[in-house]
Scaffold this active site. Sequence first.
Site, short mmCIF file in Angstrom:
data_model
loop_
_atom_site.label_atom_id
_atom_site.label_comp_id
_atom_site.label_asym_id
_atom_site.label_seq_id
_atom_site.Cartn_x
_atom_site.Cartn_y
_atom_site.Cartn_z
N LYS A 188 0.76 -1.28 -0.16
CA LYS A 188 0.29 0.01 0.47
C LYS A 188 0.85 1.37 0.00
O LYS A 188 2.16 1.37 -0.26
CB LYS A 188 -0.98 -0.14 1.51
CG LYS A 188 -1.68 -1.14 1.45
CD LYS A 188 -2.86 -1.69 0.08
CE LYS A 188 -3.33 -2.97 0.03
NZ LYS A 188 -4.32 -3.64 0.95
C1 LIG Z 1 -5.24 -4.47 1.70
C2 LIG Z 1 -6.74 -4.24 1.23
C3 LIG Z 1 -7.87 -4.30 2.72
C4 LIG Z 1 -7.56 -4.95 4.14
O1 LIG Z 1 -5.82 -4.54 4.30
P1 LIG Z 1 -4.93 -5.27 5.55
O2 LIG Z 1 -4.21 -4.63 5.91
O3 LIG Z 1 -3.84 -5.48 4.55
O4 LIG Z 1 -5.79 -6.31 6.38
C5 LIG Z 1 -8.99 -4.08 2.94
N1 LIG Z 1 -9.67 -3.64 1.94
C6 LIG Z 1 -8.53 -3.18 0.59
C7 LIG Z 1 -9.58 -2.63 -0.60
C8 LIG Z 1 -7.37 -3.66 0.35
O5 LIG Z 1 -6.47 -3.27 -0.69
#
Ligand SMILES: *Cc1c(COP(=O)(O)O)cnc(C)c1O
Length: 385
Positions: A188
């Site tokens: 991210k």
């Molecule tokens: C990555 C992601 C999540 C979950 O994030 P984590 O921190 O890995 O639990 C939820 N929603 C979307 C759209 C994502 O891309």
Amino acid sequence: MIPYGRQHITADDEAAVLAVLRSDCITQGPAVPRFEQALAARVGAAHGVAVCNATAGLHIACLALGLGPGDRLWTSPNTFVASANCGLSCGATVDFVDIDPLSLNISVPALAAKLQAAEASGTLPKVVVPVHFAGQSCDMQAIHALARRYGFRIIEDASHAVGGSYLGQPVGNCRFSDLTVFSFHPVKIITTAEGGMVMTNDATLAARLARLRSHGITRDPACMDTVPEGPWVYEQVELGLNYRLTDLQAALGWSQLAQLDQSVARRHQIARHYDSALAGLPLVTPWQSPDAQSALHLYPVQVDPARSPLNRRQLFDGLRSAGIGVNVHYIPVHTQPHYRRLGFAPGQFPAAEAYYAQALSLPMFPTLTNAQQGAVIAALRQLLR
Ligand SMILES: *Cc1c(COP(=O)(O)O)cnc(C)c1O
């Protein structure tokens, strides 16, 4: 292999983590509130509650809004499974609203039509989770207007969108929602290895989130059922979880904030170069909303089947063989076996399914070099000749 996404850890980040490692508190110390306050200030929200990942954040966001058995949560099928699973984790029923083929976000006309039908049948959702796909905000003003008309609550899944803006204001300020959830997974925009944060302007919701994150326990005498016998007393007043972020991770996140603007700016530079370099190829490049500045977590293209000599699978394989770690975002959630067993079937959300059939995410991360991007573009040109 050039990955599709990658973290960027600086010497300052390492120093920030090391300072916590050498301090008295490696968890539940001062680094968590420091990170919460810094990010809340950055995005213009009154409160931030750090959690161990965005999945946990979505779960306690739903719990804090009182979502439970007999309630309904709606989201987009073009997302990671966590956006929908949070509803199931609360015992609620999950349903989807198809996407707009241009923005790839939840379709507002489809949402309006489904709400109208649900009102007539007495099956309105309690919570709607708009997902800012690839980092570009949904049409939150319109979704907020529908929330007022139909009485549902809004949790923005902004896992892709920290550093983005909507109508000139940062995503995460909750101007058009109850809560916004960020993810700090390494692919991210900024990272804490695992981690997330729930933003809100509602002090009561923030206190509830903080309690749910830590076993449902309070140490505040004002929140206790009985007058505490002594200063050691804590009370568990509801069922919570251990969804805490460590101080080590919070220090990393706090330090990563320093590169947020630069990271998003570099992502835009990379995207503009892809836009122009790919213009002659049989690919559909991402649409930019005039209302939003994307954080550009992803750069998803679509193979144009009418013009492309290769289908998506062939292009995916060709790029992977050339050392380019493309990926596909997202398999529509309703087609996953777990959701099929709940009664969903392919064909129910045709826009999300049609997008998925042609989707390919190209490498997009701030440390992607011009030479690496050149190699991605050259491989695409070679394969799509
Ligand atoms: C990555 C992601 C999540 C979950 O994030 P984590 O921190 O890995 O639990 C939820 N929603 C979307 C759209 C994502 O891309």
